[in-house]
Scaffold this active site. Structure first.
Site, PDB file in Angstrom:
ATOM      1  N   ASP A 355       0.853  -1.174   0.000  1.00 47.13           N
ATOM      2  CA  ASP A 355       0.000   0.000   0.000  1.00 47.13           C
ATOM      3  C   ASP A 355       0.899   1.237   0.000  1.00 47.13           C
ATOM      4  OD1 ASP A 355      -2.305   1.639   0.352  1.00 47.13           O
ATOM      5  OD2 ASP A 355      -1.894   1.714   2.493  1.00 47.13           O
ATOM      6  N   LYS A 752      -7.171  -4.762  -4.827  1.00 46.09           N
ATOM      7  CA  LYS A 752      -5.885  -5.074  -4.198  1.00 46.09           C
ATOM      8  C   LYS A 752      -5.784  -6.568  -3.887  1.00 46.09           C
ATOM      9  CE  LYS A 752      -5.063  -0.610  -1.918  1.00 46.09           C
ATOM     10  NZ  LYS A 752      -4.792   0.051  -0.612  1.00 46.09           N
ATOM     11  N   ASP A 776      -6.599  -2.685   3.523  1.00 51.21           N
ATOM     12  CA  ASP A 776      -5.522  -3.579   3.102  1.00 51.21           C
ATOM     13  C   ASP A 776      -5.691  -5.001   3.637  1.00 51.21           C
ATOM     14  OD1 ASP A 776      -4.145  -1.421   1.850  1.00 51.21           O
ATOM     15  OD2 ASP A 776      -3.415  -0.784   3.817  1.00 51.21           O
TER      16      ASP A 776
END
Length: 1096
Positions: A355, A752, A776
């Site tokens: 990230d 992601k 995340d």
């Protein structure tokens, strides 16, 4: 006191969906009563007939695994469902048969010890859990008993429908619906650290209809019916409605107080119990654990290795936790290995997916620039601007709109304000910025705090808030004094990831209705700010009374819809009102780069690790951060994939998704494939005109090989949606692998996670994901190794990670030092254990062959268990030389010297085979047909077995001494202590009665120790056995050194600081570096040489 509490303001979510009073009877979207929405709660009437019909569970929570009756059978089942334990149970059972060469006791006793120890350990842990359960279930809370009287009741006695009063700093005993609080506007502050790790306080607010229940007596006549969703594990959603006096009111997560969260900064709250016991969301989440079946491969691994590897991994985790070099003193946070199962994986990482915000950067936002009515303000400079200046080779100046240059005023000694780095005398000079600030703010994100602090410093202080109004102190430039202005809060249109904006509708003192909106610049305005700043656009428009009335009706109807798609309905209504906005200006905050990030990335790149950045920021910001941390550099060919072409935008408006994908492939992938991939790598056979022809693209690719040039792939979130499609994702991965750097911009949390899964499954190599926020978590869980940064955004990433660190720069030490140590130790241990067991097992086999397979063992039963559990724990290279190894260019951490390759294991097994042959035949031939002691007695099976075993003990321990790099106190204790313990064991075991020690009875005292021949044989046989390995390693170290050998030679000769010698050694580096500031310097030198050559 209440007034003082109000001074601590939460402003990120002011008041969601206020004033919702309309009925949702007959709403066609309502799912109440349907599957998943069948919960009915009779508030303040838990003993009513209707409430008892539903028979909801009590509030008793049990976390223990066993009961007194089930402990023995269930624990035994848990032990023997493990493959290793079951295997040794079978072998122990077979030892009772007449064919077994060893006694049953020697085979069963170690298994009993291991199983009993594990059962006792689990029993102790379960007793502790039982005590915790009793402590929690016996906590007391005030419960309404009737007639407005509250009395203390144990948590386990709560029932669905009870009204409870929770006081400040108490935990919520069950999942409650907030009715009211000690504040007049019925808000309360909740700490959810026990649930999601977040340390920041959450704002909760009751419905307006129940907000007046401020006293105990007011609860006496309160009744209501709540219909809501069934128990589930989603902590952040809640769908339901409350019926009071035949009027329906919608419920949202804003009214839900979860069990195990704590009440903060609020004297008391009243709440009604909705979910109890094992139906509460926190308990359901805690029970969602995965069961991992034992791996059958342990059947083929010695029990000694099985146990020793687990012990070593635990010790390695302790080393990581206690590493002072990964301790972040500023936040008092050490590294924390949350699991010991992945230690050796740290040394095999091939790709890092990171990230950006809070991971590469500090997530410490500073308001630094703004634009008002087209005029830019702010003299401050960002770290990215300075990096760009260095990249362009020009000195840093701060330019205003008129082109004037302003150097930083070093004489300004004003104390810094956290979150505010704004300097511009045009709007700061003369305001009341120097007045003391009495208001302190709390925010759910650091950029929101920066905005309000900046507004306060520039003359607009947000100081008071009620349920329906917001009050400001504004600076009046005419009177040069503070004036108070109030705005009536009408509606709040919340931010979400799809809208990427937030709006508020207010009525000012003049009676005008105004819509204010702020949102991401990619959605509301294109290309406003660069230089690595996080930008938001501020816009507004005035609403007419009729327009607002029509909107409010639709908005209220959407809010009151009790269905799973309520958020979609709200977004549709909000979309219609958020149009024709007038641009007010923009804000820009800087997210500072963490210390040591460029140096860490450079060293990781030199170690051959690829780094991908997955961020939600815009493309320009991500690119500039990439330059500042050396992921990107001049000369690197940047490949952009986006949908910002007129043709694609026209198709997007028409909704032609298939056509968009086709155009994207034609204009994007065909270009990339033409100069990155061979024709055979184009499975879709894409053809079409490219900005570069095939020949030119391939020529560029060929020219880049063998040089410092490299490709960087930069793709935005919309394009990534198509790139992750099943038909295209393999091609996208092939493309990305060709590039030195990959940056995915505007990526959602789901994207992601999908990218991480693609890299992990597509490459088949070890992936590591690192992040700091809740967005995340999916990425961390998808990767082979998840590393959480314990940063500003809370602890959700840490709680979902395998290893937690405080700063990105510690990743260098975690991978290049601890990863190297763990991987090398475990791989060497495996090889050594195979060697040790081959020496022991094959010598036994040779004896059986020599004795015509008589089934008589060469060794005493209990000798075997001594060698099986001897282990080795050692360190290889000092950490400072491990770092230098990568600086010298030894990029591969998976060379044959430190990996568990089949050839390496076979070579160690061959070494063990040779050692067993030498030991057995030398011992048997030396003791054969001649007197063993001065009495003229020859050696029997007891003397032969003890002598061979003594040679084995010496050999395997000295083999360990030859294999390690250098000695510490631990190595001396383990190696020499094991040998000394062998002789102590012979003395102690031989002193037992003959019925127990059998042929080992006093064999050392009476036969071995007095005989010089025994000591001579031990010395000569051990030296002879070790000569082959010693000769091989000496020749290899001298003439064919591996990378570790080279570093040891450099250290031994004292030439680690000799640049010429190190540069000569560096020429043997496995791969050139394409990322990092080292590659940037090399590329710059190469360009200078090329220009000089062309000039000549």
């Amino acid at each position: 006191m209440r007034g003082n509490r109000r001074r601590k303001l939460h402003f990120s979510k002011i008041y969601s969906f206020t004033c919702g009073k309309a009925s949702f009877k007959g709403d066609e979207n309502s799912q109440i009563g349907g599957p998943g929405f069948s919960r009915v709660v009779y508030c303040n009437e838990p003993d009513s007939f209707e409430a008892k019909i539903h028979n909801y569970g009590d509030n008793y929570v049990r976390t223990t695994k066993y009961t007194l009756a089930t402990f023995l059978p269930k624990s035994l089942f848990e032990q023997f469902r493990r493959v290793a334990n079951f295997f040794f149970l079978v072998t122990g059972t077979l030892s009772f048969t007449p064919l077994a060469p060893y006694t049953a006791v020697s085979a069963i006793f170690p298994l009993i010890i291991v199983v009993a120890a594990t059962m006792i350990k689990e029993g102790i842990e379960d007793v502790r859990r039982k005590k915790q359960d009793l402590e929690v279930n016996n906590r007391k809370v005030k419960v309404h008993k009737g007639d407005g009287v509250f009395d203390y009741t144990e948590w386990k006695g709560l029932r669905v429908g009870d009204v409870v009063k929770v006081e400040k700093d108490e935990f919520f005993p069950a999942d409650l619906l907030l009715l009211s609080s000690s504040y007049e506007d019925a808000v309360c502050y909740v700490e959810t650290m026990n649930l999601d790790g977040e340390t920041n306080l959450k704002l909760k607010q009751a419905l307006e209809v129940t907000s007046l229940l401020h006293e105990d007596f007011s609860i006496r006549d309160f009744t209501a019916i709540v219909k809501c969703e069934d128990p589930n594990a989603n902590l952040y959603s809640f769908v339901g409605g409350m019926e009071i006096e035949e009027q329906q009111y919608p419920l949202s997560p804003q009214q839900l107080l979860l069990r195990d969260s704590k009440l903060r900064n609020t004297d008391y709250v009243y709440g009604v119990v909705v979910f109890t016991g094992h139906d509460t969301k926190s308990t359901i989440c805690g029970n969602l654990s995965l069961s991992v079946s034992p791996n059958a491969i342990w059947l083929f691994i010695p029990i000694s290795l099985y146990v020793s590897v687990e012990i070593v991994k635990v010790l390695q985790s302790i080393f990581i936790n206690q590493d002072i070099h990964m301790y972040y003193e500023e936040a008092d946070k050490p590294a924390h290995a949350r699991t010991s199962n992945l230690n050796e994986e740290l040394g095999q990482v091939d790709t890092i997916l990171s990230d950006k915000t809070g991971t590469l950067t500090c997530n410490s936002m500073e308001f630094i620039k703004c634009s008002v009515a087209g005029t830019a303000y702010g003299r401050g400079s960002t770290e990215v601007e300075r990096a760009i200046g260095r990249r362009k080779g020009s000195p840093l100046v701060h330019e205003n709109l008129n082109g004037e240059n302003h150097m930083e005023d070093l004489s300004d000694k004003k104390p810094p304000i956290k979150g505010f780095n704004f300097k511009d005398e045009r709007i700061m000079d003369g305001n009341w910025v120097n007045e003391p600030n009495a208001v302190s703010y709390e925010a759910e994100s650091p950029d929101e705090a920066a905005f309000v602090i900046a507004a306060r410093e520039l003359g607009f202080e947000f100081y008071k808030r009620t349920q329906t109004s917001i009050s400001l102190h504004e600076f009046d430039p005419v009177s040069r004094m503070k004036v108070e202005r109030s705005y009536k809060l009408l509606n709040v249109l919340e931010f979400n990831s799809s809208r990427k904006r937030m709006s508020v509708i207010v009525r000012n003192e003049e009676g005008k209705i105004i819509l204010f909106s702020k949102g991401a610049d990619s959605v509301m305005f294109e290309r406003l700010a660069e230089n690595g700043l996080r930008t938001l656009i501020i816009a507004y428009r005035e609403l007419g009374e009729e327009e607002y009335r029509e909107f409010d009706e639709k908005f209220t109807l959407a809010k009151n819809s009790v269905s799973a798609d309520r958020e979609t309905l709200i977004d549709e209504v909000a979309q219609n009102i958020e149009r024709d906005l007038i641009l007010l200006g923009a804000t820009a905050v800087e997210d500072k780069l963490q210390n040591g990030v460029p140096d860490c990335i450079d060293k990781l790149a030199q170690a051959g690790i690829k780094i991908w950045v997955l961020t939600g920021d815009k493309m320009e910001t991500a690119i500039n951060i990439g330059f500042s941390c050396s992921l990107l550099r001049q000369g690197m060919k940047q490949i952009y994939i986006n949908l910002d072409t007129p043709e694609i935008q026209a198709l997007e408006k028409a909704g032609e998704k298939a056509a968009i994908a086709k155009i994207l492939l034609l204009n994007g992938y065909s270009l990339i494939l033409s100069f990155c991939l061979s024709p055979r790598s184009n499975p879709l056979g894409i053809k079409g005109k490219c900005p570069l022809s095939d020949k030119r693209g391939k020529a560029q690719l060929n020219a880049s090989k063998g040089s410092s040039e490299a490709f960087a792939l930069i793709i935005d979130g919309k394009s990534l949606t198509y790139a992750l499609d099943d038909d295209v994702k393999k091609m996208f991965l092939e493309l990305a692998i060709c590039c030195a750097s990959v940056i995915c911009c505007r990526s959602s949390p789901k994207q992601k996670a999908l990218v991480t899964r693609l890299v992990k499954s597509g490459t088949g190599k070890t992936t590591l994901a690192i992040g700091d926020g809740a967005n995340d978590v999916g990425m961390l869980q998808e990767a082979d190794i998840g590393v959480g940064i314990s940063g500003v955004e809370g602890m959700q990433a840490v709680m979902s990670s395998d290893i937690a660190i405080a700063q990105f720069r510690y990743l260098e030490r975690l991978l290049l030092v601890h990863g190297h140590w763990c991987y090398r130790r475990v791989s060497s241990m495996i090889c050594y254990f195979f060697y040790k067991n081959i020496v022991f097992g094959f010598s036994l086999f040779l004896y059986e062959a020599n004795a015509s397979f008589s089934a008589q063992p060469a060794y005493n039963d209990w000798f075997c268990h001594f060698i099986m559990f001897s282990s080795h724990h050692f360190r290889w290279l000092p950490w400072e030389f491990l770092t230098k190894m990568y600086l010298l260019g030894f990029a591969s951490r998976r060379s044959s010297e430190c990996t568990v390759q089949l050839v390496r294991i076979l070579s160690w097994m061959f070494n063990g085979l040779c050692s067993a042959i030498i030991i057995f035949f030398f011992c048997t031939r030396s003791l054969e047909a001649q007197a063993f002691n001065q009495d003229g007695k020859t050696a029997g099976r007891d003397i032969l077995g003890a002598t061979i075993y003594t040679c084995i003990v010496w050999t395997v321990n000295l083999q360990m001494a030859l294999a390690i790099s250098y000695f510490t106190l631990i190595q001396h204790i383990v190696i020499w202590g094991s040998i000394v313990f062998w002789y102590i064991f012979l003395l102690a075991y031989g002193a037992l009665t003959p019925s127990f020690s059998t042929n080992a009875y006093k064999v050392f005292i009476e036969a071995l120790a007095p005989a010089p021949f025994y000591w001579i044989i031990t010395l000569l046989v051990v030296i002879t056995t070790l000569i082959p390995y010693f000769s091989y390693t000496a020749l290899q170290m001298r003439f064919f050194p591996m990378y570790h050998g080279m570093i040891q030679w450099i250290r031994y000769e004292g030439r680690s600081n000799d640049p010429e010698y190190c540069n000569m050694v560096r020429q043997r580096s496995i791969r050139p570096t394409t990322v990092g500031f080292t590659a940037r310097v090399a590329a710059g030198s190469s360009r200078v040489k090329d220009r000089t050559h062309n000039h000549q």
